[in-house]
Design a protein around this motif. Structure first.
Motif, mmCIF file in Angstrom:
data_model
loop_
_atom_site.group_PDB
_atom_site.id
_atom_site.type_symbol
_atom_site.label_atom_id
_atom_site.label_comp_id
_atom_site.label_asym_id
_atom_site.label_seq_id
_atom_site.Cartn_x
_atom_site.Cartn_y
_atom_site.Cartn_z
ATOM 1 N N GLU A 1 0.934 -1.092 -0.198
ATOM 2 C CA GLU A 1 -0.057 0.061 0.103
ATOM 3 C C GLU A 1 0.660 1.223 0.035
ATOM 4 O OE1 GLU A 1 -3.353 0.112 -0.407
ATOM 5 O OE2 GLU A 1 -3.204 -1.963 -0.519
ATOM 6 N N ARG A 2 0.817 1.979 -1.071
ATOM 7 C CA ARG A 2 1.607 3.121 -1.247
ATOM 8 C C ARG A 2 1.220 4.133 -0.039
ATOM 9 N NH1 ARG A 2 -0.511 6.194 -5.976
ATOM 10 N NH2 ARG A 2 -1.725 6.941 -4.048
ATOM 11 N N ASN A 3 -0.056 4.324 0.138
ATOM 12 C CA ASN A 3 -0.430 5.252 1.124
ATOM 13 C C ASN A 3 -0.207 5.090 2.314
ATOM 14 O OD1 ASN A 3 -1.853 6.682 -0.728
ATOM 15 N ND2 ASN A 3 -3.995 5.849 -0.326
ATOM 16 N N LYS A 36 -15.909 0.671 -0.668
ATOM 17 C CA LYS A 36 -14.668 1.493 -0.750
ATOM 18 C C LYS A 36 -14.636 2.959 -0.832
ATOM 19 C CE LYS A 36 -12.127 -1.880 -3.960
ATOM 20 N NZ LYS A 36 -11.097 -1.831 -5.056
ATOM 21 N N ASP A 37 -15.646 3.322 -1.091
ATOM 22 C CA ASP A 37 -15.850 4.817 -0.837
ATOM 23 C C ASP A 37 -16.006 5.304 0.657
ATOM 24 O OD1 ASP A 37 -15.436 4.968 -3.743
ATOM 25 O OD2 ASP A 37 -17.584 5.717 -3.969
ATOM 26 N N GLY A 87 -19.676 -2.737 -3.930
ATOM 27 C CA GLY A 87 -18.129 -2.793 -3.704
ATOM 28 C C GLY A 87 -17.724 -1.427 -3.810
ATOM 29 N N LYS A 88 -18.478 -0.685 -4.561
ATOM 30 C CA LYS A 88 -18.076 1.052 -4.764
ATOM 31 C C LYS A 88 -18.271 1.657 -3.450
ATOM 32 C CE LYS A 88 -19.035 5.367 -7.149
ATOM 33 N NZ LYS A 88 -17.933 5.823 -6.827
ATOM 34 N N VAL A 109 -13.285 -6.376 -1.052
ATOM 35 C CA VAL A 109 -14.190 -6.061 -2.204
ATOM 36 C C VAL A 109 -13.554 -6.688 -3.406
ATOM 37 C CG1 VAL A 109 -14.883 -4.141 -3.824
ATOM 38 C CG2 VAL A 109 -15.243 -3.937 -1.022
ATOM 39 N N THR A 149 -15.693 -9.115 -5.594
ATOM 40 C CA THR A 149 -16.088 -9.036 -7.023
ATOM 41 C C THR A 149 -15.267 -9.202 -7.874
ATOM 42 O OG1 THR A 149 -14.860 -6.800 -6.828
ATOM 43 C CG2 THR A 149 -17.227 -6.737 -6.005
ATOM 44 N N GLU A 157 -5.879 3.299 7.737
ATOM 45 C CA GLU A 157 -5.403 2.831 6.525
ATOM 46 C C GLU A 157 -5.434 1.256 6.375
ATOM 47 O OE1 GLU A 157 -4.605 5.018 4.203
ATOM 48 O OE2 GLU A 157 -4.404 3.035 3.091
ATOM 49 N N HIS A 159 -14.567 -6.765 -10.783
ATOM 50 C CA HIS A 159 -15.561 -6.342 -11.350
ATOM 51 C C HIS A 159 -16.434 -5.357 -10.736
ATOM 52 C CE1 HIS A 159 -14.608 -10.302 -13.544
ATOM 53 N NE2 HIS A 159 -14.662 -9.564 -14.433
ATOM 54 N N PHE A 160 -17.094 -4.535 -11.435
ATOM 55 C CA PHE A 160 -17.725 -3.447 -10.793
ATOM 56 C C PHE A 160 -18.890 -3.784 -10.322
ATOM 57 C CE2 PHE A 160 -21.138 -0.072 -10.732
ATOM 58 C CZ PHE A 160 -20.355 0.892 -10.114
ATOM 59 N N HIS A 161 -19.274 -3.441 -8.892
ATOM 60 C CA HIS A 161 -20.403 -3.811 -8.180
ATOM 61 C C HIS A 161 -20.666 -2.618 -7.274
ATOM 62 C CE1 HIS A 161 -23.350 -5.737 -5.537
ATOM 63 N NE2 HIS A 161 -23.275 -6.694 -6.021
ATOM 64 N N ASN A 190 -8.838 0.500 5.804
ATOM 65 C CA ASN A 190 -9.359 0.523 4.366
ATOM 66 C C ASN A 190 -8.637 -0.294 3.572
ATOM 67 O OD1 ASN A 190 -10.090 2.249 2.132
ATOM 68 N ND2 ASN A 190 -8.296 3.196 2.012
ATOM 69 N N GLU A 242 -10.701 -2.695 0.908
ATOM 70 C CA GLU A 242 -10.416 -2.817 -0.640
ATOM 71 C C GLU A 242 -10.013 -4.394 -1.086
ATOM 72 O OE1 GLU A 242 -8.221 1.538 -1.038
ATOM 73 O OE2 GLU A 242 -6.885 -0.175 -1.273
HETATM 74 N N1 LIG Z 1 -15.148 -3.535 -7.387
HETATM 75 C C1 LIG Z 1 -15.574 -2.313 -7.559
HETATM 76 N N2 LIG Z 1 -16.757 -2.229 -7.953
HETATM 77 C C2 LIG Z 1 -17.232 -0.647 -7.747
HETATM 78 N N3 LIG Z 1 -16.499 0.393 -7.794
HETATM 79 C C3 LIG Z 1 -15.197 0.192 -7.702
HETATM 80 C C4 LIG Z 1 -14.642 -1.220 -7.467
HETATM 81 N N4 LIG Z 1 -13.262 -1.167 -7.137
HETATM 82 C C5 LIG Z 1 -13.018 0.265 -7.149
HETATM 83 N N5 LIG Z 1 -14.054 0.873 -7.236
HETATM 84 C C6 LIG Z 1 -14.180 2.275 -7.191
HETATM 85 O O1 LIG Z 1 -12.909 2.952 -7.658
HETATM 86 C C7 LIG Z 1 -12.348 3.622 -6.416
HETATM 87 C C8 LIG Z 1 -10.942 3.328 -6.206
HETATM 88 O O2 LIG Z 1 -10.751 2.122 -6.111
HETATM 89 P P1 LIG Z 1 -9.107 1.445 -5.793
HETATM 90 O O3 LIG Z 1 -9.410 0.038 -5.421
HETATM 91 O O4 LIG Z 1 -8.238 1.828 -6.681
HETATM 92 O O5 LIG Z 1 -9.101 2.094 -4.302
HETATM 93 P P2 LIG Z 1 -8.407 3.360 -3.802
HETATM 94 O O6 LIG Z 1 -9.173 4.051 -3.029
HETATM 95 O O7 LIG Z 1 -7.925 4.272 -5.082
HETATM 96 O O8 LIG Z 1 -7.189 2.589 -3.375
HETATM 97 P P3 LIG Z 1 -5.708 3.235 -2.426
HETATM 98 O O9 LIG Z 1 -6.255 3.621 -1.226
HETATM 99 O O10 LIG Z 1 -4.963 2.204 -2.339
HETATM 100 O O11 LIG Z 1 -5.368 4.334 -3.424
HETATM 101 C C9 LIG Z 1 -13.118 3.271 -5.446
HETATM 102 O O12 LIG Z 1 -13.274 4.347 -4.281
HETATM 103 C C10 LIG Z 1 -14.581 2.981 -5.995
HETATM 104 O O13 LIG Z 1 -15.323 4.018 -6.049
#
Ligand SMILES: Nc1ncnc2c1ncn2[C@@H]1O[C@H](COP(=O)(O)OP(=O)(O)OP(=O)(O)O)[C@@H](O)[C@H]1O
Length: 135
Positions: A36-38, A103-104, A99-100, A87, A91, A77, A94-96, A80, A84
């Motif tokens: 994890e870079r962060n 993660k958000d 999942g979004k 998810v 998934t 972190e 794949h987009f779900h 988080n 991540e």
């Molecule tokens: N499987 C998924 N389905 C839906 N949306 C996703 C999915 N994976 C990622 N996303 C969206 O993309 C964004 C970035 O995802 P990512 O996995 O790169 O997390 P990140 O917060 O950028 O990671 P990091 O904290 O390591 O930089 C998420 O916050 C979410 O909005």
């Protein structure tokens, strides 16, 4: 679902003793740092803040606040990173919509902690830096 109970993967069980559990936890810290870079950015900032704290001779109470912020940032972190990875695993990248959402919201927890940490840091360090600058 990518998790197939029939696939030929090594099986996992409970860790046998406390030493095993600590070993796995240390391995988790190493993985979070490596992947994890962060996490590396947070650790680098923590070192800088500790050096600044030593230079500006913080008192015990100020160290407690700074320590709280550093540990909150690192723990958030790590949490988080857990979400991540869960998810991504569920998934399979794949987009779900859920999942979004997960993660958000996990990223929001990190952001809120970062805002709190910047606020505490400013409250502690800025008056000291200001004092040095006017003398
Ligand atoms: N499987 C998924 N389905 C839906 N949306 C996703 C999915 N994976 C990622 N996303 C969206 O993309 C964004 C970035 O995802 P990512 O996995 O790169 O997390 P990140 O917060 O950028 O990671 P990091 O904290 O390591 O930089 C998420 O916050 C979410 O909005």
């Amino acid at each position: 679902m990518p998790m197939d109970s029939n696939d030929k993967k090594p099986s996992v069980g409970k860790s046998k003793n406390l030493l095993n559990s600590i070993e796995f936890a240390i391995s988790g810290i190493k993985t979070a740092y490596k992947d994890e870079r962060n996490m590396r950015i947070h650790m680098f900032c923590a070192v800088l803040v500790i050096i600044l704290g030593l230079v500006l001779d913080l008192d015990r109470f100020e160290w407690l606040w700074i320590g709280l912020c550093i540990f909150l940032m690192l723990i958030m972190e790590i949490i988080n990173t857990i979400f991540e990875n869960v998810v991504n695993m569920v998934t399979n990248h794949h987009f779900h919509p859920l999942g979004k959402k997960v993660k958000d919201v996990a990223a929001a927890a990190v952001l809120i902690t970062a805002i709190f940490s910047v606020f505490v840091g400013a409250l502690i360090f800025l008056p000291k830096i200001y004092q040095i600058m006017i003398h």
